[in-house]
Scaffold this motif. Structure first.
Motif, PDB file in Angstrom:
ATOM      1  N   PHE A 156      16.384  20.210 -47.179  1.00  0.00           N
ATOM      2  CA  PHE A 156      17.258  21.242 -47.737  1.00  0.00           C
ATOM      3  C   PHE A 156      16.760  21.548 -49.150  1.00  0.00           C
ATOM      4  CE2 PHE A 156      21.253  19.364 -45.401  1.00  0.00           C
ATOM      5  CZ  PHE A 156      20.712  19.734 -44.171  1.00  0.00           C
ATOM      6  N   PHE A 157      16.482  22.806 -49.426  1.00  0.00           N
ATOM      7  CA  PHE A 157      15.971  23.186 -50.749  1.00  0.00           C
ATOM      8  C   PHE A 157      16.791  24.336 -51.341  1.00  0.00           C
ATOM      9  CE2 PHE A 157      12.216  21.397 -48.766  1.00  0.00           C
ATOM     10  CZ  PHE A 157      11.531  20.785 -49.795  1.00  0.00           C
ATOM     11  N   PRO A 158      17.036  24.298 -52.654  1.00  0.00           N
ATOM     12  CA  PRO A 158      17.447  25.555 -53.311  1.00  0.00           C
ATOM     13  C   PRO A 158      16.273  26.532 -53.179  1.00  0.00           C
ATOM     14  CG  PRO A 158      17.726  23.654 -54.780  1.00  0.00           C
ATOM     15  CD  PRO A 158      16.920  23.184 -53.617  1.00  0.00           C
ATOM     16  N   GLU A 159      16.580  27.786 -52.962  1.00  0.00           N
ATOM     17  CA  GLU A 159      15.535  28.781 -52.726  1.00  0.00           C
ATOM     18  C   GLU A 159      14.473  28.784 -53.821  1.00  0.00           C
ATOM     19  OE1 GLU A 159      15.880  33.310 -51.347  1.00  0.00           O
ATOM     20  OE2 GLU A 159      16.687  32.981 -53.352  1.00  0.00           O
ATOM     21  N   GLU A 160      14.924  28.773 -55.085  1.00  0.00           N
ATOM     22  CA  GLU A 160      13.951  28.890 -56.170  1.00  0.00           C
ATOM     23  C   GLU A 160      13.080  27.641 -56.261  1.00  0.00           C
ATOM     24  OE1 GLU A 160      17.132  28.488 -56.576  1.00  0.00           O
ATOM     25  OE2 GLU A 160      17.442  26.905 -58.057  1.00  0.00           O
ATOM     26  N   ALA A 161      13.663  26.468 -55.927  1.00  0.00           N
ATOM     27  CA  ALA A 161      12.884  25.224 -55.976  1.00  0.00           C
ATOM     28  C   ALA A 161      11.814  25.223 -54.885  1.00  0.00           C
ATOM     29  CB  ALA A 161      13.810  24.022 -55.812  1.00  0.00           C
ATOM     30  N   PHE A 162      12.165  25.727 -53.710  1.00  0.00           N
ATOM     31  CA  PHE A 162      11.163  25.798 -52.633  1.00  0.00           C
ATOM     32  C   PHE A 162      10.052  26.769 -53.002  1.00  0.00           C
ATOM     33  CE2 PHE A 162       9.689  27.707 -48.584  1.00  0.00           C
ATOM     34  CZ  PHE A 162       9.035  26.589 -48.094  1.00  0.00           C
ATOM     35  N   ASP A 163      10.451  27.913 -53.554  1.00  0.00           N
ATOM     36  CA  ASP A 163       9.453  28.926 -53.892  1.00  0.00           C
ATOM     37  C   ASP A 163       8.530  28.475 -55.024  1.00  0.00           C
ATOM     38  OD1 ASP A 163      10.501  30.507 -51.921  1.00  0.00           O
ATOM     39  OD2 ASP A 163      11.699  31.747 -53.278  1.00  0.00           O
ATOM     40  N   GLU A 164       9.016  27.519 -55.834  1.00  0.00           N
ATOM     41  CA  GLU A 164       8.207  27.044 -56.963  1.00  0.00           C
ATOM     42  C   GLU A 164       7.325  25.850 -56.617  1.00  0.00           C
ATOM     43  OE1 GLU A 164      10.956  26.304 -60.148  1.00  0.00           O
ATOM     44  OE2 GLU A 164      11.362  28.441 -60.440  1.00  0.00           O
ATOM     45  N   LEU A 165       7.422  25.324 -55.383  1.00  0.00           N
ATOM     46  CA  LEU A 165       6.524  24.237 -54.990  1.00  0.00           C
ATOM     47  C   LEU A 165       5.078  24.745 -55.041  1.00  0.00           C
ATOM     48  CD1 LEU A 165       8.421  22.781 -51.889  1.00  0.00           C
ATOM     49  CD2 LEU A 165       8.176  21.682 -54.132  1.00  0.00           C
ATOM     50  N   SER A 166       4.147  23.845 -55.264  1.00  0.00           N
ATOM     51  CA  SER A 166       2.747  24.279 -55.351  1.00  0.00           C
ATOM     52  C   SER A 166       2.310  24.871 -54.020  1.00  0.00           C
ATOM     53  CB  SER A 166       1.857  23.093 -55.720  1.00  0.00           C
ATOM     54  OG  SER A 166       1.750  22.230 -54.611  1.00  0.00           O
ATOM     55  N   SER A 167       1.334  25.768 -54.079  1.00  0.00           N
ATOM     56  CA  SER A 167       0.885  26.419 -52.848  1.00  0.00           C
ATOM     57  C   SER A 167       0.319  25.378 -51.875  1.00  0.00           C
ATOM     58  CB  SER A 167      -0.151  27.498 -53.165  1.00  0.00           C
ATOM     59  OG  SER A 167      -1.219  26.930 -53.875  1.00  0.00           O
ATOM     60  N   MET A 168      -0.276  24.313 -52.420  1.00  0.00           N
ATOM     61  CA  MET A 168      -0.828  23.279 -51.544  1.00  0.00           C
ATOM     62  C   MET A 168       0.277  22.580 -50.748  1.00  0.00           C
ATOM     63  SD  MET A 168      -3.322  20.133 -52.515  1.00  0.00           S
ATOM     64  CE  MET A 168      -4.655  21.226 -52.982  1.00  0.00           C
ATOM     65  N   VAL A 169       1.399  22.314 -51.410  1.00  0.00           N
ATOM     66  CA  VAL A 169       2.527  21.675 -50.718  1.00  0.00           C
ATOM     67  C   VAL A 169       3.154  22.658 -49.731  1.00  0.00           C
ATOM     68  CG1 VAL A 169       4.842  20.696 -51.036  1.00  0.00           C
ATOM     69  CG2 VAL A 169       2.990  20.059 -52.595  1.00  0.00           C
ATOM     70  N   ARG A 170       3.354  23.877 -50.191  1.00  0.00           N
ATOM     71  CA  ARG A 170       4.012  24.860 -49.313  1.00  0.00           C
ATOM     72  C   ARG A 170       3.204  25.146 -48.059  1.00  0.00           C
ATOM     73  NH1 ARG A 170       6.727  29.980 -51.906  1.00  0.00           N
ATOM     74  NH2 ARG A 170       6.981  30.278 -49.689  1.00  0.00           N
ATOM     75  N   MET A 171       1.868  25.073 -48.197  1.00  0.00           N
ATOM     76  CA  MET A 171       1.019  25.311 -47.003  1.00  0.00           C
ATOM     77  C   MET A 171       1.273  24.291 -45.895  1.00  0.00           C
ATOM     78  SD  MET A 171      -2.680  26.267 -48.599  1.00  0.00           S
ATOM     79  CE  MET A 171      -3.513  25.572 -47.191  1.00  0.00           C
ATOM     80  N   GLN A 172       1.802  23.145 -46.294  1.00  0.00           N
ATOM     81  CA  GLN A 172       2.030  22.077 -45.318  1.00  0.00           C
ATOM     82  C   GLN A 172       3.478  22.060 -44.821  1.00  0.00           C
ATOM     83  OE1 GLN A 172      -0.054  18.249 -46.570  1.00  0.00           O
ATOM     84  NE2 GLN A 172      -0.080  19.429 -48.483  1.00  0.00           N
ATOM     85  N   LEU A 173       4.237  23.049 -45.261  1.00  0.00           N
ATOM     86  CA  LEU A 173       5.649  23.142 -44.878  1.00  0.00           C
ATOM     87  C   LEU A 173       5.912  24.463 -44.157  1.00  0.00           C
ATOM     88  CD1 LEU A 173       7.245  21.905 -48.236  1.00  0.00           C
ATOM     89  CD2 LEU A 173       6.901  20.560 -46.150  1.00  0.00           C
ATOM     90  N   ARG A 174       6.999  24.495 -43.419  1.00  0.00           N
ATOM     91  CA  ARG A 174       7.362  25.732 -42.708  1.00  0.00           C
ATOM     92  C   ARG A 174       8.861  25.972 -42.863  1.00  0.00           C
ATOM     93  NH1 ARG A 174       7.783  25.311 -37.437  1.00  0.00           N
ATOM     94  NH2 ARG A 174       6.143  23.734 -37.367  1.00  0.00           N
ATOM     95  N   GLU A 175       9.179  27.210 -43.217  1.00  0.00           N
ATOM     96  CA  GLU A 175      10.586  27.591 -43.439  1.00  0.00           C
ATOM     97  C   GLU A 175      11.235  27.927 -42.098  1.00  0.00           C
ATOM     98  OE1 GLU A 175      10.728  30.533 -46.542  1.00  0.00           O
ATOM     99  OE2 GLU A 175      12.499  31.443 -45.655  1.00  0.00           O
ATOM    100  N   LEU A 176      12.415  27.318 -41.822  1.00  0.00           N
ATOM    101  CA  LEU A 176      13.122  27.663 -40.580  1.00  0.00           C
ATOM    102  C   LEU A 176      14.129  28.788 -40.803  1.00  0.00           C
ATOM    103  CD1 LEU A 176      13.963  24.296 -38.750  1.00  0.00           C
ATOM    104  CD2 LEU A 176      12.062  25.859 -38.352  1.00  0.00           C
TER     105      LEU A 176
END
Lengths: 256, 160
Positions: A156-176
């Protein structure tokens, strides 16, 4: 007077809140002692012991402070609403919420508003309050780590916190799923002791918003467009909405 | 134009009588609009069930213009597949100052329908109930399928 800074405000910008404290002192002519709380138990103890006169509160705490303690709404961040995102690891077999089956393991930071929004977004999968085994992590990066290490099924993420994760981390995650609710906000509240300061405080905050010299400070506080006046009915409506979103079996966590 | 006037869109028409004795021609189709994930439909009514505020998601999902919704009774959304007993339970519960939750099939302006999981709570200001706040969220499809069958049986029973 005490300025209580909630654990779920943007803690990486605690200094900005201390600067705001100084500006509030200039506006009101009163001395405020700022305290940045690291956990809700301490914050809620401060509520009970009368050690909070000014607070930027999440919606859950706003409900308690306004309805039970007579706090008065002053302002909220203009055009900024809290939205939540439910996220899985990119390797997860879940591609939509309805792929999930109860029970579910989840990680989140300590943010009751975000938790409530995420829990209701699990309901289409028949996942109710007692079906979620939630573990609280100190920050969004560690929520992401829990997903990447397969310790939990969803984050569970606040929207802005998820969007601010590094691109490397976000590439390994998927938004449902991402909420689009628009009305859940943190509120700047004052205790009844400061009732006669509300208008002066609002005028001062409005003045801060209009001065370009404060742009960086306001962005740091999570109010990049400045403040907007928050009336009693605005906050009552938000409290009703959050109340309607509470789930059966949910503990009244906002009380100390 | 009143929002409670006869519906003229294409579809299966019937004369529908509301709890207060008023009647209008309603039209229904089999076209379902699915609830958008992550959104909420929010509205407030006065104590008589007249809509006083609503959000954009309400406008989008119901197919009505905002101007048609504000000032209209909430029963404008009532679908004939919903049993009267469900709404009687809702009003009995909220009139007692309590929270009501349930699955509801709503009628769209174009005769189509959409399912919601609805929660209605009393709007209490200065200690008085001055209306109700209704929040609708995405329902579980399993529950929708289950309740559709239950409601069909209840409606059949009510029409005997």
């Amino acid at each position: 007077m005490e300025f209580a800074i909630s654990p779920d405000v943007n803690v990486k910008n605690a200094t900005d809140w201390f600067i705001l404290n100084t500006k509030v002192q200039r506006i009101t002519g009163l001395q405020f002692h700022p305290t940045a709380y690291n956990d809700f138990a301490d914050l809620h103890a401060a509520f009970e012991e009368g050690r909070a006169d000014l607070i930027y509160a999440n919606a859950a705490d706003t409900a308690y402070l306004v309805r039970d303690k007579g706090f008065i709404p002053v302002a909220s961040a203009k055009s900024v609403a809290k939205e939540a995102v439910i996220v899985v690891s990119d390797k997860s077999p879940y591609h939509q919420i309805t792929d999930l089956k109860a029970p579910v393991t989840a990680a989140a930071t300590s943010s009751p508003d975000i938790e409530r929004l995420c829990r209701i977004m699990l309901e289409p999968a028949n996942i109710v309050y007692g079906d979620v085994e939630l573990s609280i992590r100190p920050n969004p990066v560690l929520v992401a780590k829990a997903l990447l290490q397969d310790q939990v099924q969803v984050g569970f993420f606040p929207e802005e916190a998820f969007d601010e994760l590094s691109s490397m981390v976000r590439m390994q995650l998927r938004e449902l799923v991402r909420s689009r609710i628009y009305v859940v906000k943190s509120s700047l509240l004052v205790s009844p002791r400061l009732a006669d300061q509300v208008e002066m405080l609002w005028q001062g905050l409005d003045g801060l918003s209009k001065d370009p010299a404060n742009a960086e400070l306001l962005a740091g506080l999570g109010a990049p467009d400045g403040w907007e006046r928050l009336g009693q009915e605005d906050v009552e409506f938000m409290i009703d909405l959050m109340d309607a979103l509470s789930q059966e079996g949910e503990a009244p966590r906002h009380r100390a | 134009m009143s929002s409670m006037e006869d519906m003229t869109c294409p579809g299966e028409a019937q004369q529908w009588t509301y709890y207060d004795g008023t009647s209008r021609r309603i039209v229904t189709t089999d076209q379902e609009t699915l609830f958008p994930s992550g959104e909420l439909i929010v509205s407030q009514t006065d104590t008589e069930g007249i809509i006083t505020t609503c959000n954009d998601a309400f406008v989008h999902m119901s197919g009505f213009a905002k101007e048609q919704l504000i000032g209209a009774p909430h029963s404008i959304l009532r679908h004939p597949d919903m049993p009267k007993a469900a709404f009687a339970d809702l009003w009995q519960t909220v009139s007692a100052g309590k929270r009501w939750s349930g699955y509801v099939k709503n009628l769209r302006a174009d005769g189509g329908f959409y399912w919601v999981y609805a929660t209605v709570i009393p709007k209490i200001r200065d200690g008085k109930v001055v209306g109700h706040t209704s929040v609708r969220r995405e329902p579980s499809r399993d529950k929708v399928n289950e309740l559709a069958e239950v409601y069909a049986r209840m409606v059949a029973e009510e029409r005997r």
